[in-house]
Write an enzyme that holds these catalytic residues in place. Structure first.
Site, mmCIF file in Angstrom:
data_model
loop_
_atom_site.group_PDB
_atom_site.id
_atom_site.type_symbol
_atom_site.label_atom_id
_atom_site.label_comp_id
_atom_site.label_asym_id
_atom_site.label_seq_id
_atom_site.Cartn_x
_atom_site.Cartn_y
_atom_site.Cartn_z
ATOM 1 C CG MET A 1 -2.008 -1.038 1.202
ATOM 2 S SD MET A 1 -3.239 -0.684 -0.058
ATOM 3 C CE MET A 1 -4.405 -1.998 0.280
ATOM 4 C CB CYS A 2 0.624 4.364 -1.840
ATOM 5 S SG CYS A 2 0.775 3.402 -3.365
#
Length: 262
Positions: A1-2
């Site tokens: 995930m960012c």
């Protein structure tokens, strides 16, 4: 995930302190090694920097950390790739023009590939991420629904929220969206915010040994809101945006909240 980082302030303010913490998560204290970007509004103008290399090692990120670019609205992103190759064209935040404003967008999450079957009419992605495709679809919806910019912020926020809910149905959709005045923050799984105002105190970053006493850096009328995927400091109280909520900020104030239907 960012991870996402946004700022809304009532006076031009630098984001050096918060960005110093975020950039360490780009390959040092976190796994987000697949590029980073940051965009600063100056009036209706936009100054942006993108780099497909890890932010913890980036000379450009080091410049941003040490150079106090002042803005009332900032959107930043560090990437951990899941859809789309690691490249400059796939590096957030993305920008498009609508109603004479430059809209800026960053996304954290992953959406079902059925998204790529949703038709686009006006806006098309440059890269090959689900994130940019979702942005183009969202901008298409805005342009089709409103040939001219709505004057009512609540109406605009409600429409954006409706679109975000459709995207959340496809997976994880945490988002920051801005157009020089408003910062729209939508939460699917993780997103928090904090507003700093008088009386100011000390803040200490989680990801590096930096502490700032904001009362020495600000005036009594300054007000700054920071939005982040994960709280950046360990000695302040952050507020969690609810799942399915769109929080809209203007000049640091939370002006509209739209919630998911129960």
């Amino acid at each position: 995930m960012c991870e996402l980082l946004g700022m809304s302030a009532n006076v031009p303010t630098d984001i050096c302190f918060s960005f110093s913490g975020l950039m360490q998560r780009g390959g040092s204290t976190g796994p987000h090694r697949d590029g980073w970007g940051i965009a600063f509004y100056e009036g209706k103008g936009l100054r942006s920097f993108h780099d497909p290399d890890p932010s913890c090692d980036s000379k450009i990120a080091e410049f941003i950390k040490n150079h106090p670019i002042k803005s009332t609205l900032v959107v930043s992103h560090i990437r951990q790739a899941n859809v789309g190759k690691v490249s400059l064209e796939n590096t957030h935040p993305f920008s498009r023009e609508l109603w004479g404003y430059v809209w800026t967008y960053a996304h954290n999450g992953q959406l079902d590939k059925v998204l790529f079957d949703w038709p686009l009419k006006y806006y098309y992605p440059v890269g090959n991420t689900d994130s940019e495709y979702a942005f183009c679809w969202l901008m298409d919806q805005l342009r089709a629904a409103y040939p001219k910019k709505p004057t009512d912020c609540a109406e605009l926020s409600a429409f954006i929220h409706q679109c975000c809910e459709q995207l959340r149905a496809l997976g994880v959709f945490n988002m920051l969206l801005a157009e020089s005045n408003y910062l729209f923050a939508y939460n699917s799984t993780k997103l928090s915010w904090i507003t700093r105002q008088a009386p100011f105190g000390e803040a200490s970053l989680k990801d590096c040994d930096i502490t700032v006493d904001f009362k020495n850096e600000t005036s009594t009328t300054d007000k700054v809101t920071v939005v982040a995927t994960e709280p950046l400091t360990h000695n302040e109280t952050w507020h969690t945006i609810k799942t399915g909520e769109l929080a809209t900020f203007e000049l640091a104030d939370l002006v509209v909240q739209n919630f998911a239907k129960s």
